[in-house]
Write a protein that holds these residues in place. Structure first.
Motif, PDB file in Angstrom:
ATOM      1  N   ASP A 113     -19.004  53.791 -53.994  1.00 54.60           N
ATOM      2  CA  ASP A 113     -18.333  52.539 -53.670  1.00 54.60           C
ATOM      3  C   ASP A 113     -18.752  52.109 -52.266  1.00 54.60           C
ATOM      4  O   ASP A 113     -19.604  52.740 -51.638  1.00 54.60           O
TER       5      ASP A 113
ATOM      6  N   THR B 263     -28.329  49.331 -53.048  1.00 56.82           N
ATOM      7  CA  THR B 263     -27.634  49.084 -54.314  1.00 56.82           C
ATOM      8  C   THR B 263     -28.162  49.998 -55.417  1.00 56.82           C
ATOM      9  O   THR B 263     -27.393  50.448 -56.280  1.00 56.82           O
ATOM     10  N   PHE B 264     -29.457  50.306 -55.400  1.00 58.74           N
ATOM     11  CA  PHE B 264     -30.046  51.231 -56.371  1.00 58.74           C
ATOM     12  C   PHE B 264     -29.405  52.618 -56.247  1.00 58.74           C
ATOM     13  O   PHE B 264     -28.983  53.221 -57.238  1.00 58.74           O
TER      14      PHE B 264
ATOM     15  N   ALA C  61     -26.539  53.324 -54.830  1.00 55.03           N
ATOM     16  CA  ALA C  61     -25.114  53.232 -55.148  1.00 55.03           C
ATOM     17  C   ALA C  61     -24.880  53.327 -56.650  1.00 55.03           C
ATOM     18  O   ALA C  61     -23.949  54.018 -57.103  1.00 55.03           O
ATOM     19  N   ARG C  62     -25.706  52.656 -57.445  1.00 50.76           N
ATOM     20  CA  ARG C  62     -25.552  52.711 -58.901  1.00 50.76           C
ATOM     21  C   ARG C  62     -25.875  54.101 -59.424  1.00 50.76           C
ATOM     22  O   ARG C  62     -25.178  54.620 -60.304  1.00 50.76           O
ATOM     23  N   LYS C  63     -26.925  54.706 -58.905  1.00 50.42           N
ATOM     24  CA  LYS C  63     -27.323  56.036 -59.378  1.00 50.42           C
ATOM     25  C   LYS C  63     -26.280  57.095 -59.026  1.00 50.42           C
ATOM     26  O   LYS C  63     -26.027  58.024 -59.788  1.00 50.42           O
ATOM     27  N   GLU C  64     -25.679  56.972 -57.825  1.00 53.80           N
ATOM     28  CA  GLU C  64     -24.750  57.986 -57.327  1.00 53.80           C
ATOM     29  C   GLU C  64     -23.285  57.638 -57.569  1.00 53.80           C
ATOM     30  O   GLU C  64     -22.396  58.445 -57.279  1.00 53.80           O
ATOM     31  N   GLY C  65     -23.039  56.423 -58.072  1.00 57.10           N
ATOM     32  CA  GLY C  65     -21.656  56.006 -58.285  1.00 57.10           C
ATOM     33  C   GLY C  65     -20.890  55.807 -57.003  1.00 57.10           C
ATOM     34  O   GLY C  65     -19.687  56.107 -56.929  1.00 57.10           O
TER      35      GLY C  65
END
Length: 408
Positions: free
Chosen positions: A269, A260-261, A263-267
């Motif tokens: 889905d 999840t970390f 995913a948020r940093k790289e955008g």
């Protein structure tokens, strides 16, 4: 009897044969085995189905032959296969067809003959293996159309792991996800693990009712299993083939919070996360070079530190999870390496066993170096816990189950 023709050497045989089909979304792997033999008369692969360069390759004692399918799909591949078998005098000898199925969920705990209800059951499991089960179903339907009068059987990779105790297959999440959606550990490579477990007992003369075996099936996909008295009691792959060991392009175990970390940093889905963990990670992701163990060993020997790290991580994770699996056994008689990497990488076997000395393993370096390219055999020193290399034979297991179910 061998008959000469102007096209082929046609081999006539009166023995019953089992056609084994392993169908993917764009490929069909196949083998034709006499009922009482482990050596195929024919094997091969149809690949790139649906694309302009679709092709099928046949391998027999005469050598290899490749034909273009020119954009053909599974039905055209089956037609090419039946023509090839007819030209060699094998078609009339086919008595049954066996199919490899990756995921059978909890419904299928053993191999079964195909009927409409079984097809519906495989369809119901497709959400658990969306990259595999739909392709298997295409293969089953194509084979039923090609051989409408023959019995057909399905052999599930998950079936061998259905003896896992509840504590081993449940995840530590609210149980409603298991009850509502079937979220649990299922395990994979079960047909290979089942073959190796049985062969190890016979080869080493172990007591069929009292033994403990660790099996490392290592290839582009990799899993390890603990077998106690012929029953699987723990395994590394989970609900899908992503969990567990470092693999060719799969990450294996990773902290979900790290995902999840990222995913948020790289955008990213959900599809992006799926691609990252399944297709861009593992040996390929660590090395930045290749998912092929052979290429990494060559690069590491030339001083490539990232390739060396990938190999070290592979061995570290394998040893750590094998050590954990051992806790599910009452005794430990042997560790068996199989699969493309397990059967051929003496380096990774050496690295792994060096990390398992606490369990009593001691490698015989000369025997380990000899045990490649199908040689197999013991690679441990006398007096230590036995470690060995053994070639797997999933096709024969599928053929054997099919013959038994068909009453041949």
């Amino acid at each position: 009897m061998i008959l000469q023709s102007d096209k082929d050497v046609t081999i006539m045989t009166t023995s019953k044969q089992i056609l084994v089909i392993n169908c993917g979304s764009s490929s069909v792997k196949f083998a034709l085995l006499p009922k009482d033999s482990r050596e195929p008369l024919l094997s091969g692969l149809a690949e790139c189905l649906g694309l302009a360069d679709a092709r099928i390759t046949f391998k027999t004692s005469e050598g290899k032959k490749t034909e273009s399918l020119d954009g053909g799909r599974h039905e055209e591949a089956m037609s090419a296969l039946t023509r090839f078998m007819e030209n060699h005098g094998w078609l009339d000898g086919v008595a049954a067809v066996g199919h490899r199925i990756v995921h059978g969920g909890e419904r299928f705990q053993a191999s079964v003959l195909v009927d409409d209800g079984v097809i519906e059951g495989i369809e119901a499991c497709s959400s658990l293996a969306p990259l595999h089960n739909p392709g298997h179903l295409v293969g089953i339907r194509a084979a039923r159309a090609a051989f409408p009068a023959l019995p057909q059987a399905v052999v599930f990779d998950t079936a061998f792991h259905q003896t896992l105790p509840r504590a081993a297959y449940m995840y530590a999440i609210p149980q409603r996800f298991y009850h509502d959606y079937g979220v649990r550990r299922y395990g994979m490579h079960g047909t290979s693990h089942r073959f190796i477990a049985s062969e190890t007992v016979a080869t080493l003369g172990l007591d069929p009712e009292r033994h403990g075996i660790l099996i490392a099936h290592l290839g582009n996909g990799a899993s390890a299993t603990a077998v106690s008295n012929g029953r699987c009691v723990d395994t590394t792959m989970g609900m899908t083939p992503l969990e567990g060991l470092v693999m060719g392009t799969r990450s294996g175990d990773i902290d979900p919070a790290a995902v999840t970390f990222i995913a948020r940093k790289e955008g990213l889905d959900l599809d992006g996360i799926d691609s990252l963990l399944n297709k861009q990670s593992g040996l390929l992701g660590i090395s930045g070079l290749s998912s092929d163990c052979r290429a990494l060993e060559d690069a590491a020997a030339e001083g490539n530190k990232d390739a060396q790290l990938a190999l070290d991580m592979f061995a570290h994770r394998l040893a750590r999870l094998l050590g954990g699996l051992a806790s599910s056994l009452e005794r430990l008689d042997a560790l068996v390496f199989t699969g493309g990497i397990g059967e051929n990488s003496s380096l990774l076997r050496e690295k792994t066993l060096a990390r398992l000395k606490i369990f009593g393993f001691a490698i015989d370096p000369a025997a380990n170096e000899r045990a490649v390219r199908g040689a197999g055999g013991l690679i441990s020193r006398p007096g230590s816990v036995m470690a060995m290399v053994m070639a797997t034979n999933e096709e024969w297991m599928i053929a054997r189950d099919t013959a038994e179910l068909a009453g041949l």
